[in-house]
Write a protein that holds these residues in place. Structure first.
Motif, short mmCIF file in Angstrom:
data_model
loop_
_atom_site.label_atom_id
_atom_site.label_comp_id
_atom_site.label_asym_id
_atom_site.label_seq_id
_atom_site.Cartn_x
_atom_site.Cartn_y
_atom_site.Cartn_z
N GLU A 246 0.82 -1.22 0.00
CA GLU A 246 0.00 0.00 0.00
C GLU A 246 0.86 1.27 0.00
O GLU A 246 0.49 2.27 -0.62
CB GLU A 246 -0.96 0.01 1.19
CG GLU A 246 -2.14 -0.92 1.01
CD GLU A 246 -2.99 -0.61 -0.21
OE1 GLU A 246 -3.30 0.58 -0.45
OE2 GLU A 246 -3.31 -1.55 -0.95
N HIS A 247 1.99 1.24 0.69
CA HIS A 247 2.86 2.42 0.71
C HIS A 247 3.45 2.67 -0.68
O HIS A 247 3.55 3.82 -1.11
CB HIS A 247 3.98 2.26 1.74
CG HIS A 247 3.53 2.47 3.15
ND1 HIS A 247 3.08 3.68 3.62
CD2 HIS A 247 3.44 1.62 4.19
CE1 HIS A 247 2.75 3.58 4.88
NE2 HIS A 247 2.96 2.32 5.26
N THR A 248 3.84 1.62 -1.37
CA THR A 248 4.37 1.78 -2.72
C THR A 248 3.29 2.37 -3.63
O THR A 248 3.56 3.28 -4.42
CB THR A 248 4.88 0.44 -3.28
OG1 THR A 248 5.80 -0.14 -2.36
CG2 THR A 248 5.56 0.62 -4.63
N LYS A 249 2.09 1.85 -3.50
CA LYS A 249 0.97 2.34 -4.32
C LYS A 249 0.73 3.83 -4.06
O LYS A 249 0.52 4.61 -5.00
CB LYS A 249 -0.30 1.54 -4.01
CG LYS A 249 -1.44 1.83 -4.96
CD LYS A 249 -2.71 1.09 -4.58
CE LYS A 249 -2.54 -0.40 -4.74
NZ LYS A 249 -3.80 -1.15 -4.52
N GLU A 250 0.77 4.24 -2.81
CA GLU A 250 0.57 5.65 -2.46
C GLU A 250 1.75 6.49 -2.96
O GLU A 250 1.56 7.62 -3.42
CB GLU A 250 0.41 5.80 -0.94
CG GLU A 250 -0.08 7.15 -0.52
CD GLU A 250 -1.48 7.50 -0.98
OE1 GLU A 250 -1.75 8.71 -1.14
OE2 GLU A 250 -2.30 6.59 -1.20
N GLY A 251 2.95 5.95 -2.89
CA GLY A 251 4.11 6.64 -3.43
C GLY A 251 3.97 6.87 -4.93
O GLY A 251 4.31 7.96 -5.43
N ILE A 252 3.45 5.88 -5.64
CA ILE A 252 3.22 6.01 -7.08
C ILE A 252 2.24 7.14 -7.37
O ILE A 252 2.44 7.95 -8.28
CB ILE A 252 2.72 4.66 -7.67
CG1 ILE A 252 3.88 3.65 -7.67
CG2 ILE A 252 2.14 4.85 -9.06
CD1 ILE A 252 3.45 2.22 -7.96
N THR A 253 1.18 7.22 -6.58
CA THR A 253 0.19 8.28 -6.74
C THR A 253 0.83 9.65 -6.60
O THR A 253 0.60 10.55 -7.42
CB THR A 253 -0.95 8.12 -5.70
OG1 THR A 253 -1.57 6.85 -5.90
CG2 THR A 253 -1.97 9.23 -5.82
N HIS A 254 1.68 9.82 -5.60
CA HIS A 254 2.33 11.12 -5.39
C HIS A 254 3.41 11.40 -6.44
O HIS A 254 3.61 12.57 -6.80
CB HIS A 254 2.90 11.21 -3.97
CG HIS A 254 1.85 11.47 -2.95
ND1 HIS A 254 1.25 12.70 -2.80
CD2 HIS A 254 1.25 10.65 -2.05
CE1 HIS A 254 0.35 12.63 -1.83
NE2 HIS A 254 0.33 11.39 -1.37
N LEU A 255 4.08 10.37 -6.93
CA LEU A 255 5.05 10.60 -8.01
C LEU A 255 4.33 11.09 -9.27
O LEU A 255 4.82 12.00 -9.94
CB LEU A 255 5.83 9.32 -8.31
CG LEU A 255 6.91 8.96 -7.30
CD1 LEU A 255 7.46 7.56 -7.58
CD2 LEU A 255 8.04 9.98 -7.33
N LYS A 256 3.19 10.51 -9.57
CA LYS A 256 2.41 10.97 -10.73
C LYS A 256 1.98 12.42 -10.56
O LYS A 256 2.05 13.22 -11.50
CB LYS A 256 1.20 10.06 -10.96
CG LYS A 256 1.57 8.69 -11.49
CD LYS A 256 0.34 7.81 -11.65
CE LYS A 256 0.72 6.44 -12.19
NZ LYS A 256 -0.44 5.56 -12.33
N ALA A 257 1.54 12.77 -9.34
CA ALA A 257 1.14 14.15 -9.07
C ALA A 257 2.34 15.08 -9.18
O ALA A 257 2.22 16.21 -9.70
CB ALA A 257 0.51 14.25 -7.69
N SER A 258 3.49 14.62 -8.74
CA SER A 258 4.71 15.42 -8.83
C SER A 258 5.07 15.69 -10.28
O SER A 258 5.43 16.81 -10.65
CB SER A 258 5.86 14.69 -8.12
OG SER A 258 7.05 15.42 -8.20
#
Length: 112
Positions: free
Chosen positions: A72-84
């Protein structure tokens, strides 16, 4: 005795099959963290274009890590990388850096 040898061989076979995937996921996660840190450094300097380059590299590694081992942390990290990346493409280095920092928090939590 034959039963013990069979169980041992089966156990070693399963371990040999599973271990490389877990190790590969950790390597991708480490690379994602490294690129995310680079993105943050450049974002703090106002270099939105370089931030995007590193965030895209981090995203590829994070997605590979997520594919190899769900977290789940990796998935959330992916979401924020896309937003970045989205914010960086708008030349908003400050907002992009904020998302990259949040991604880093989650990616590091996924390592534990």
């Amino acid at each position: 005795m034959n039963r013990r040898i069979f169980v041992l061989a089966l156990g070693l076979g399963v371990a040999a099959f599973v271990a490389p995937r877990v190790a590969l996921a950790e390597d991708h996660l480490a690379e994602a963290i490294s690129h995310t840190k680079e993105a943050i450094d450049h974002g703090k300097q106002g270099h939105a274009d370089v931030l995007v380059t590193h965030a895209e590299a981090a995203l590829k590694h994070a997605e590979a890590a997520e594919k190899a081992k769900k977290n789940e942390h990796t998935k959330e990290g992916i979401t924020h990388l896309k937003a970045s990346i989205t914010e960086g493409n708008k030349k908003d280095a400050k907002a992009a850096t904020g998302h990259a920092e949040e991604a880093l928090t989650h990616l590091e939590a996924a390592q534990k």
